[in-house]
Scaffold this motif. Structure first.
Motif, PDB file in Angstrom:
ATOM      1  N   GLY A 133       1.970  47.154  84.781  1.00 22.57           N
ATOM      2  CA  GLY A 133       2.830  48.156  85.383  1.00 22.57           C
ATOM      3  C   GLY A 133       3.335  49.140  84.356  1.00 22.57           C
ATOM      4  N   GLY A 134       4.120  50.102  84.825  1.00 23.27           N
ATOM      5  CA  GLY A 134       4.595  51.194  83.977  1.00 23.27           C
ATOM      6  C   GLY A 134       4.205  52.507  84.634  1.00 23.27           C
ATOM      7  N   ALA A 135       4.989  53.553  84.395  1.00 24.14           N
ATOM      8  CA  ALA A 135       4.815  54.807  85.136  1.00 24.14           C
ATOM      9  C   ALA A 135       3.378  55.355  85.204  1.00 24.14           C
ATOM     10  CB  ALA A 135       5.774  55.853  84.577  1.00 24.14           C
ATOM     11  N   PRO A 136       2.597  55.369  84.102  1.00 23.61           N
ATOM     12  CA  PRO A 136       1.252  55.958  84.233  1.00 23.61           C
ATOM     13  C   PRO A 136       0.195  54.996  84.782  1.00 23.61           C
ATOM     14  CG  PRO A 136       1.655  55.356  81.949  1.00 23.61           C
ATOM     15  CD  PRO A 136       2.876  54.945  82.723  1.00 23.61           C
ATOM     16  N   VAL A 137       0.572  53.739  84.967  1.00 20.14           N
ATOM     17  CA  VAL A 137      -0.401  52.713  85.392  1.00 20.14           C
ATOM     18  C   VAL A 137      -0.578  52.764  86.913  1.00 20.14           C
ATOM     19  CG1 VAL A 137      -0.904  50.232  85.392  1.00 20.14           C
ATOM     20  CG2 VAL A 137       0.248  51.271  83.423  1.00 20.14           C
ATOM     21  N   THR A 138      -1.824  52.626  87.354  1.00 21.19           N
ATOM     22  CA  THR A 138      -2.127  52.662  88.788  1.00 21.19           C
ATOM     23  C   THR A 138      -2.923  51.419  89.190  1.00 21.19           C
ATOM     24  OG1 THR A 138      -4.224  53.773  88.350  1.00 21.19           O
ATOM     25  CG2 THR A 138      -2.316  55.199  88.798  1.00 21.19           C
ATOM     26  N   GLN A 139      -3.046  51.230  90.485  1.00 17.53           N
ATOM     27  CA  GLN A 139      -3.866  50.114  90.994  1.00 17.53           C
ATOM     28  C   GLN A 139      -5.312  50.294  90.536  1.00 17.53           C
ATOM     29  OE1 GLN A 139      -2.882  47.251  93.105  1.00 17.53           O
ATOM     30  NE2 GLN A 139      -4.852  46.703  92.204  1.00 17.53           N
ATOM     31  N   ALA A 140      -5.781  51.547  90.546  1.00 16.45           N
ATOM     32  CA  ALA A 140      -7.171  51.818  90.138  1.00 16.45           C
ATOM     33  C   ALA A 140      -7.386  51.408  88.680  1.00 16.45           C
ATOM     34  CB  ALA A 140      -7.492  53.298  90.336  1.00 16.45           C
ATOM     35  N   PHE A 141      -6.396  51.720  87.818  1.00 10.67           N
ATOM     36  CA  PHE A 141      -6.509  51.344  86.408  1.00 10.67           C
ATOM     37  C   PHE A 141      -6.491  49.820  86.265  1.00 10.67           C
ATOM     38  CE2 PHE A 141      -4.520  50.284  82.304  1.00 10.67           C
ATOM     39  CZ  PHE A 141      -5.447  50.848  81.446  1.00 10.67           C
ATOM     40  N   ALA A 142      -5.605  49.178  87.028  1.00 11.30           N
ATOM     41  CA  ALA A 142      -5.517  47.709  86.983  1.00 11.30           C
ATOM     42  C   ALA A 142      -6.868  47.101  87.364  1.00 11.30           C
ATOM     43  CB  ALA A 142      -4.420  47.218  87.925  1.00 11.30           C
ATOM     44  N   ASP A 143      -7.488  47.647  88.399  1.00 14.17           N
ATOM     45  CA  ASP A 143      -8.799  47.137  88.837  1.00 14.17           C
ATOM     46  C   ASP A 143      -9.840  47.354  87.740  1.00 14.17           C
ATOM     47  OD1 ASP A 143      -7.636  46.502  91.242  1.00 14.17           O
ATOM     48  OD2 ASP A 143      -8.370  48.294  92.287  1.00 14.17           O
ATOM     49  N   GLU A 144      -9.775  48.547  87.139  1.00 12.86           N
ATOM     50  CA  GLU A 144     -10.767  48.922  86.107  1.00 12.86           C
ATOM     51  C   GLU A 144     -10.746  47.952  84.914  1.00 12.86           C
ATOM     52  OE1 GLU A 144     -10.346  53.143  85.144  1.00 12.86           O
ATOM     53  OE2 GLU A 144     -10.868  52.609  83.067  1.00 12.86           O
ATOM     54  N   ILE A 145      -9.545  47.522  84.513  1.00 10.61           N
ATOM     55  CA  ILE A 145      -9.459  46.659  83.326  1.00 10.61           C
ATOM     56  C   ILE A 145      -9.521  45.163  83.680  1.00 10.61           C
ATOM     57  CG2 ILE A 145      -8.150  48.406  82.054  1.00 10.61           C
ATOM     58  CD1 ILE A 145      -5.657  46.569  82.324  1.00 10.61           C
ATOM     59  N   GLY A 146      -9.663  44.880  84.981  1.00 11.29           N
ATOM     60  CA  GLY A 146      -9.790  43.484  85.401  1.00 11.29           C
ATOM     61  C   GLY A 146      -8.469  42.731  85.443  1.00 11.29           C
ATOM     62  N   ALA A 147      -7.357  43.465  85.681  1.00 15.96           N
ATOM     63  CA  ALA A 147      -6.055  42.785  85.853  1.00 15.96           C
ATOM     64  C   ALA A 147      -6.032  42.145  87.244  1.00 15.96           C
ATOM     65  CB  ALA A 147      -4.912  43.778  85.701  1.00 15.96           C
ATOM     66  N   ASP A 148      -5.172  41.154  87.421  1.00 17.90           N
ATOM     67  CA  ASP A 148      -5.088  40.490  88.720  1.00 17.90           C
ATOM     68  C   ASP A 148      -4.127  41.194  89.656  1.00 17.90           C
ATOM     69  OD1 ASP A 148      -6.738  38.109  88.059  1.00 17.90           O
ATOM     70  OD2 ASP A 148      -5.169  37.821  86.560  1.00 17.90           O
ATOM     71  N   GLY A 149      -3.164  41.951  89.074  1.00 19.62           N
ATOM     72  CA  GLY A 149      -2.186  42.600  89.933  1.00 19.62           C
ATOM     73  C   GLY A 149      -1.550  43.812  89.287  1.00 19.62           C
TER      74      GLY A 149
END
Ligand code: B12
Length: 168
Positions: A133-149
């Motif tokens: 999380g954090g202001a510039p972070v998005t769901q798309a970025f989370a998916d791209e780096i393989g985060a779970d949430g």
């Protein structure tokens, strides 16, 4: 705190009010904790929290920690400018369920990628859920780096964390 989170999401409460509520909650928890420890109440899970390498912003991360603590999680706060190796070390040291990474700069978002890679290289990626999380972070970025949430704010962070561990 759940009600405070709801009002924040609806735009009825703002960050300063959330911080005041979180501080009151922490003061209350300090009194209750010894009694809770005596009882049968178990922790919702352990969360390692940190702002990633190169980044010193911690107001949002701290708020996430306070809200999660209010929801019954144990928090291991590694602070700011946390290296990938320090996250890996913390996963080994604490029997944590979730790593929560915060980034407020577009230039430090790659530190999240590096941390996920370091967890994989160290062979501990499967042992832990990664929440970003954090202001510039998005769901798309989370998916791209393989985060779970991913969660856009402190109150939904608690909800997503519970979801990751299958707690309703
Ligand atoms: C306060 C602040 C600072 C303070 C930080 C103090 C501190 N102890 O945190 C100081 C003055 C130190 C600072 C420094 C810098 N800053 Co600054 N800062 C801000 C500011 C004004 C507010 C950030 C904040 O606290 N928001 C309030 C909190 C509650 O919101 P939040 O952090 O987004 O957190 C919420 C969610 O994102 C989410 N969340 C956050 N973390 C996590 C983690 C997880 C796991 C989850 C699920 C959710 C989650 O939940 C939180 C609560 O709801 C922003 C501008 C802005 N309006 O956002 C700029 C801003 C972030 N900073 C910026 C910059 C450029 C810098 C500097 C590089 C400036 C400079 N040239 O030196 C330095 C970098 C220092 C460093 N290496 O980190 C830029 C970033 C631009 C970009 N796109 O990368 C911003 C956007 C300002 C701007 N418009 O240019 N900054």
């Amino acid at each position: 705190m759940a009600e405070v989170g709801r009002l924040f999401e609806e735009g009825e409460m703002f960050v300063p009010e959330m911080l005041i509520a979180a501080r009151a909650m922490q003061a209350g928890m300090a009194i209750l904790k010894p009694h809770l420890a005596e009882g049968e109440i178990t922790s919702a899970g352990t969360v390692i929290l940190g702002t990633v390498a190169g980044d010193l912003h911690d107001i949002g991360k701290n708020l996430v920690g306070m809200m999660m603590e209010g929801a019954g999680f144990e928090i291991v706060d590694l602070g700011t400018d946390v290296s990938a190796d320090a996250f890996v070390e913390a996963v080994r040291e604490h029997k944590a369920d979730i790593i929560g990474m915060s980034a407020l700069l577009t230039t430090t978002m790659p530190s999240m990628t590096a941390t996920v890679e370091a967890l994989t290289e160290a062979g501990v990626r499967d042992q832990i859920k990664v929440l970003v999380g954090g202001a510039p972070v998005t769901q798309a970025f989370a998916d791209e780096i393989g985060a779970d949430g991913f969660a856009p704010d402190a109150s939904s962070a608690t909800r997503v964390a519970k979801g990751l561990l299958g707690i309703s």
